[in-house]
Design a protein around this motif. Structure first.
Motif, PDB file in Angstrom:
ATOM      1  N   GLY A 128       4.598 -23.191  -8.854  1.00  0.00           N
ATOM      2  CA  GLY A 128       3.797 -24.002  -7.936  1.00  0.00           C
ATOM      3  C   GLY A 128       3.593 -23.379  -6.566  1.00  0.00           C
ATOM      4  O   GLY A 128       2.658 -23.760  -5.849  1.00  0.00           O
ATOM      5  N   ALA A 129       4.449 -22.430  -6.192  1.00  0.00           N
ATOM      6  CA  ALA A 129       4.306 -21.811  -4.867  1.00  0.00           C
ATOM      7  C   ALA A 129       3.018 -20.996  -4.805  1.00  0.00           C
ATOM      8  O   ALA A 129       2.535 -20.481  -5.817  1.00  0.00           O
ATOM      9  CB  ALA A 129       5.499 -20.918  -4.577  1.00  0.00           C
ATOM     10  N   CYS A 130       2.470 -20.879  -3.589  1.00  0.00           N
ATOM     11  CA  CYS A 130       1.270 -20.071  -3.397  1.00  0.00           C
ATOM     12  C   CYS A 130       1.658 -18.787  -2.676  1.00  0.00           C
ATOM     13  O   CYS A 130       2.299 -18.837  -1.616  1.00  0.00           O
ATOM     14  CB  CYS A 130       0.250 -20.850  -2.584  1.00  0.00           C
ATOM     15  N   ILE A 131       1.292 -17.651  -3.242  1.00  0.00           N
ATOM     16  CA  ILE A 131       1.713 -16.374  -2.654  1.00  0.00           C
ATOM     17  C   ILE A 131       0.570 -15.364  -2.565  1.00  0.00           C
ATOM     18  O   ILE A 131      -0.444 -15.496  -3.244  1.00  0.00           O
ATOM     19  CB  ILE A 131       2.887 -15.728  -3.439  1.00  0.00           C
ATOM     20  N   HIS A 132       0.797 -14.387  -1.734  1.00  0.00           N
ATOM     21  CA  HIS A 132      -0.101 -13.246  -1.581  1.00  0.00           C
ATOM     22  C   HIS A 132       0.712 -12.003  -1.945  1.00  0.00           C
ATOM     23  O   HIS A 132       1.787 -11.790  -1.398  1.00  0.00           O
ATOM     24  CB  HIS A 132      -0.577 -13.179  -0.125  1.00  0.00           C
ATOM     25  N   GLY A 169       0.705  -6.893 -25.303  1.00  0.00           N
ATOM     26  CA  GLY A 169      -0.216  -8.009 -25.127  1.00  0.00           C
ATOM     27  C   GLY A 169      -0.793  -8.140 -23.729  1.00  0.00           C
ATOM     28  O   GLY A 169      -1.527  -9.065 -23.455  1.00  0.00           O
ATOM     29  N   GLN A 170      -0.438  -7.239 -22.850  1.00  0.00           N
ATOM     30  CA  GLN A 170      -1.053  -7.276 -21.517  1.00  0.00           C
ATOM     31  C   GLN A 170      -1.590  -5.889 -21.213  1.00  0.00           C
ATOM     32  O   GLN A 170      -0.947  -4.895 -21.514  1.00  0.00           O
ATOM     33  CB  GLN A 170      -0.010  -7.601 -20.446  1.00  0.00           C
ATOM     34  N   ASN A 171      -2.739  -5.816 -20.564  1.00  0.00           N
ATOM     35  CA  ASN A 171      -3.273  -4.494 -20.227  1.00  0.00           C
ATOM     36  C   ASN A 171      -2.636  -3.956 -18.966  1.00  0.00           C
ATOM     37  O   ASN A 171      -2.311  -2.794 -18.864  1.00  0.00           O
ATOM     38  CB  ASN A 171      -4.777  -4.518 -20.004  1.00  0.00           C
ATOM     39  N   GLY A 172      -2.475  -4.855 -18.007  1.00  0.00           N
ATOM     40  CA  GLY A 172      -1.984  -4.364 -16.731  1.00  0.00           C
ATOM     41  C   GLY A 172      -1.084  -5.356 -16.058  1.00  0.00           C
ATOM     42  O   GLY A 172      -1.041  -6.533 -16.428  1.00  0.00           O
ATOM     43  N   GLU A 173      -0.333  -4.888 -15.092  1.00  0.00           N
ATOM     44  CA  GLU A 173       0.499  -5.767 -14.278  1.00  0.00           C
ATOM     45  C   GLU A 173       0.529  -5.182 -12.869  1.00  0.00           C
ATOM     46  O   GLU A 173      -0.007  -4.098 -12.633  1.00  0.00           O
ATOM     47  CB  GLU A 173       1.917  -5.874 -14.866  1.00  0.00           C
ATOM     48  N   ILE A 174       1.122  -5.919 -11.955  1.00  0.00           N
ATOM     49  CA  ILE A 174       1.148  -5.425 -10.578  1.00  0.00           C
ATOM     50  C   ILE A 174       2.590  -5.158 -10.150  1.00  0.00           C
ATOM     51  O   ILE A 174       3.441  -6.046 -10.250  1.00  0.00           O
ATOM     52  CB  ILE A 174       0.469  -6.426  -9.622  1.00  0.00           C
ATOM     53  N   GLN A 175       2.833  -3.943  -9.739  1.00  0.00           N
ATOM     54  CA  GLN A 175       4.133  -3.583  -9.183  1.00  0.00           C
ATOM     55  C   GLN A 175       4.089  -3.968  -7.700  1.00  0.00           C
ATOM     56  O   GLN A 175       3.355  -3.374  -6.916  1.00  0.00           O
ATOM     57  CB  GLN A 175       4.363  -2.068  -9.360  1.00  0.00           C
ATOM     58  N   ALA A 176       4.846  -5.013  -7.347  1.00  0.00           N
ATOM     59  CA  ALA A 176       4.713  -5.591  -6.007  1.00  0.00           C
ATOM     60  C   ALA A 176       5.313  -4.694  -4.926  1.00  0.00           C
ATOM     61  O   ALA A 176       6.394  -4.120  -5.098  1.00  0.00           O
ATOM     62  CB  ALA A 176       5.381  -6.959  -5.960  1.00  0.00           C
ATOM     63  N   GLU A 177       4.570  -4.575  -3.809  1.00  0.00           N
ATOM     64  CA  GLU A 177       5.093  -3.871  -2.643  1.00  0.00           C
ATOM     65  C   GLU A 177       5.378  -4.849  -1.516  1.00  0.00           C
ATOM     66  O   GLU A 177       6.301  -4.659  -0.730  1.00  0.00           O
ATOM     67  CB  GLU A 177       4.078  -2.806  -2.194  1.00  0.00           C
ATOM     68  N   LYS A 178       4.543  -5.877  -1.444  1.00  0.00           N
ATOM     69  CA  LYS A 178       4.715  -6.879  -0.401  1.00  0.00           C
ATOM     70  C   LYS A 178       4.419  -8.252  -0.979  1.00  0.00           C
ATOM     71  O   LYS A 178       3.451  -8.409  -1.740  1.00  0.00           O
ATOM     72  CB  LYS A 178       3.706  -6.603   0.739  1.00  0.00           C
ATOM     73  N   ILE A 179       5.259  -9.225  -0.668  1.00  0.00           N
ATOM     74  CA  ILE A 179       4.972 -10.601  -1.116  1.00  0.00           C
ATOM     75  C   ILE A 179       5.041 -11.513   0.096  1.00  0.00           C
ATOM     76  O   ILE A 179       6.057 -11.581   0.782  1.00  0.00           O
ATOM     77  CB  ILE A 179       5.986 -11.080  -2.181  1.00  0.00           C
ATOM     78  N   GLU A 180       3.921 -12.186   0.338  1.00  0.00           N
ATOM     79  CA  GLU A 180       3.863 -13.136   1.444  1.00  0.00           C
ATOM     80  C   GLU A 180       3.797 -14.536   0.828  1.00  0.00           C
ATOM     81  O   GLU A 180       3.060 -14.753  -0.136  1.00  0.00           O
ATOM     82  CB  GLU A 180       2.585 -12.843   2.240  1.00  0.00           C
ATOM     83  N   THR A 189      -4.578   1.728  -8.776  1.00  0.00           N
ATOM     84  CA  THR A 189      -5.273   1.174  -7.608  1.00  0.00           C
ATOM     85  C   THR A 189      -4.338   0.240  -6.839  1.00  0.00           C
ATOM     86  O   THR A 189      -3.602  -0.548  -7.439  1.00  0.00           O
ATOM     87  CB  THR A 189      -6.506   0.363  -8.050  1.00  0.00           C
ATOM     88  N   GLN A 190      -4.389   0.326  -5.523  1.00  0.00           N
ATOM     89  CA  GLN A 190      -3.642  -0.641  -4.724  1.00  0.00           C
ATOM     90  C   GLN A 190      -4.472  -1.912  -4.597  1.00  0.00           C
ATOM     91  O   GLN A 190      -5.670  -1.856  -4.301  1.00  0.00           O
ATOM     92  CB  GLN A 190      -3.301  -0.082  -3.338  1.00  0.00           C
ATOM     93  N   VAL A 191      -3.858  -3.061  -4.881  1.00  0.00           N
ATOM     94  CA  VAL A 191      -4.614  -4.311  -4.894  1.00  0.00           C
ATOM     95  C   VAL A 191      -3.910  -5.391  -4.082  1.00  0.00           C
ATOM     96  O   VAL A 191      -2.711  -5.302  -3.794  1.00  0.00           O
ATOM     97  CB  VAL A 191      -4.812  -4.851  -6.344  1.00  0.00           C
ATOM     98  N   SER A 192      -4.720  -6.397  -3.734  1.00  0.00           N
ATOM     99  CA  SER A 192      -4.202  -7.587  -3.080  1.00  0.00           C
ATOM    100  C   SER A 192      -4.637  -8.777  -3.929  1.00  0.00           C
ATOM    101  O   SER A 192      -5.822  -8.941  -4.213  1.00  0.00           O
ATOM    102  CB  SER A 192      -4.808  -7.660  -1.675  1.00  0.00           C
ATOM    103  N   VAL A 193      -3.691  -9.599  -4.380  1.00  0.00           N
ATOM    104  CA  VAL A 193      -4.040 -10.799  -5.142  1.00  0.00           C
ATOM    105  C   VAL A 193      -3.366 -12.017  -4.509  1.00  0.00           C
ATOM    106  O   VAL A 193      -2.294 -11.901  -3.901  1.00  0.00           O
ATOM    107  CB  VAL A 193      -3.641 -10.702  -6.643  1.00  0.00           C
TER     108      VAL A 193
END
Ligand code: ATP
Ligand code: MG
Ligand code: MG
Ligand code: MG
Length: 462
Positions: free
Chosen positions: A68-72, A84-95, A17-21
């Motif tokens: 400490g930085a805030c990102i999208h 130990g992790q189920n999922g991770e996000i392969q980043a396409e865009k970082i703001e 799934t494509q996601v935005s966090v």
């Protein structure tokens, strides 16, 4: 644009799934090819790992993505390679919304002491520890309302500003619009409050009980849940100057009904925490208190011990223990005594009743013996007193006798006394210190660490 997904909800999505966090960077590490960003948005103790390809983003671009930085981040939710992790996000865009200069930002990768974090109370909610504590605090507040609503209690709002100086006149904060340096004073030097906003001296409430009693004698069963204020001059790990109190008050309840309610209520809240705050409790258990979850389960496993003050004092006197404060019939018990009974002697919570009237408040129902009153304290491991309550004196003459005995002013509580003149009713209630509950449930040792903005002597900055 894609709608933002909270990190707590990611695991419900299918991989691919494509996601935005959006959230705050806890750490960033990596090698020449990839950067791994641990991101948290406050919705869960579990960080999500963001995988950013260095070649794609460029070293310079990722540099401000520091702790400490805030990102999208927009990317694809994929199965994690790491264990130990189920999922991770392969980043396409970082703001980048906001940077946090590593030379200035006080929270860094390494763990910080709770003492240090207290000095930066405005930033500590950004740590995993305080995220966990404040989420648990939220769930407990919700559970309190749910319990009372489900059991037929009405939420009655009692005032913060009050003319009553009921119990601890010395420990009240004054509420005044006067400049006390400039006001007119009477001959004996006391302030003339007739020019004040309310035309009289007012204080911040130390308890909503007296008003709560009015509610009980009209609506049957009520509770208040609000901030209370006490100018506690002692610096202890269990006292705040501003704390929240939950105070149920019930008509037609006696001291036994009151004890049953207190025990059922506390057990409900602890069960609720175990059922609804598992990840956060497991984290705190691992990090701070290896016996936390076990201790919570233990409270649920047994009936609370019920015994009189007189029996309790006898046990303490015969214990052979050296206490800092002496124990004798008539002494107010200290937390060392309370904790001895709970932790060493009975090994379970205790509800102690029938205290000497001299160490309890004027409104408690007097026993036949003329010496004791139907007060009750619930004593918990690690905490000592978590609840104080009583059956109330419903008889006008007895109440007035006691008031005269101790020489109390009736002027600020004339309205309270009228409830005993008009349709008085037996009733009982108690006060649970919200932060003491959170202390117990989180296993923290200092009450300053379970409230977002602690108010203690010389500490009201943030
Ligand atoms: P203590 O003996 O610990 O000073 P208390 O007997 O003065 O408490 P009560 O007046 O019985 O307290 O208030 C009811 C409950 O409110 C207490 O059982 C406790 O859980 C909580 N409480 C009282 N004072 C404070 C405070 N200064 N900070 C946080 N919680 C408090
Ligand atoms: Mg006190
Ligand atoms: Mg007490
Ligand atoms: Mg008390």
């Amino acid at each position: 644009t894609i709608r933002r997904t909270k990190i707590s909800d990611l695991s419900q999505l299918p991989f691919g799934t494509q996601v935005s966090v959006k959230g705050w960077v806890r750490t960033r590490r990596g090698n020449k090819q990839v950067s791994f960003i641990a991101l948290n948005d406050g919705s869960t103790i579990n960080n999500i790992q963001i995988v950013a390809d260095i070649e794609q983003f460029g070293d310079e671009y990722l540099k401000p993505v520091s702790t400490g930085a805030c990102i999208h981040v927009i990317g694809t939710y994929v199965e994690s390679q790491g264990k130990g992790q189920n999922g991770e996000i392969q980043a396409e865009k970082i703001e980048i919304y906001g940077t946090a200069d590593p030379l200035e930002y006080p929270l860094q990768k390494k763990g910080h002491s709770l003492e240090f974090l207290r000095e930066i109370a405005h930033l500590r909610p950004r740590t995993n520890t305080f995220g966990a504590i404040f989420r648990i605090r939220h769930h407990m507040a919700y559970a309190i309302h749910k319990y009372f609503n489900d059991n037929g209690f009405y939420y009655l709002h009692t005032p913060i500003i009050t003319a009553s100086d009921a119990e601890g006149a010395g420990s009240m904060f004054q509420a005044t619009t006067l400049d006390l340096n400039k006001v007119a004073r009477t001959e004996d030097g006391s302030v003339d409050y007739s020019q004040d906003f309310f035309g009289r001296q007012t204080n911040l409430t130390v308890s909503g009980q007296l008003e709560g009693e009015l509610g009980a004698m009209a609506l049957g069963a009520i509770y208040t849940f609000g901030p209370t204020f006490r100018a506690e001059n002692s610096n202890t790990p269990r006292h705040l100057a501003e704390f929240w109190m939950i105070e149920p008050e019930v008509a037609f309840y006696d001291i036994h009904d009151n004890m049953d309610l207190a025990e059922d209520f506390l057990k409900y809240l602890i069960r609720y925490a175990l059922d609804n705050c598992k990840d956060d409790l497991d984290f705190l258990n691992e990090m701070y208190d290896k016996e936390l979850v076990e201790r919570l389960e233990l409270v649920l496993a047994h009936d609370f011990v019920r015994l009189s003050y007189t029996e309790g004092v006898k046990i303490l006197e015969e214990s052979g223990q050296k206490f800092e404060f002496p124990v004798y019939w008539g002494a107010d018990l200290q937390s060392e005594h309370e904790r001895y009974l709970v932790e060493k002697h009975f090994k379970r919570p205790v509800i102690m009743t029938d205290y000497p009237k001299e160490i309890k408040s004027f409104y408690m129902k007097q026993n036949e013996d003329g010496k004791t009153v139907r007060g009750m304290d619930v004593l918990f491991p690690k905490i000592g007193e978590i609840i104080g309550g009583s059956e109330r004196e419903a008889d006008y003459d007895k109440l007035m006798n006691r008031i005269n005995e101790i020489g109390m002013h009736t002027d600020p509580i004339w309205w309270y006394l009228e409830t005993r003149k008009f349709g008085t009713a037996p009733h009982a209630g108690f006060g649970l210190g919200f932060e003491r509950l959170i202390l117990f449930v989180t296993g923290m040792a200092n009450i300053r660490d379970v409230i977002p903005f602690p108010r203690t002597p010389n500490n009201a900055d943030f």
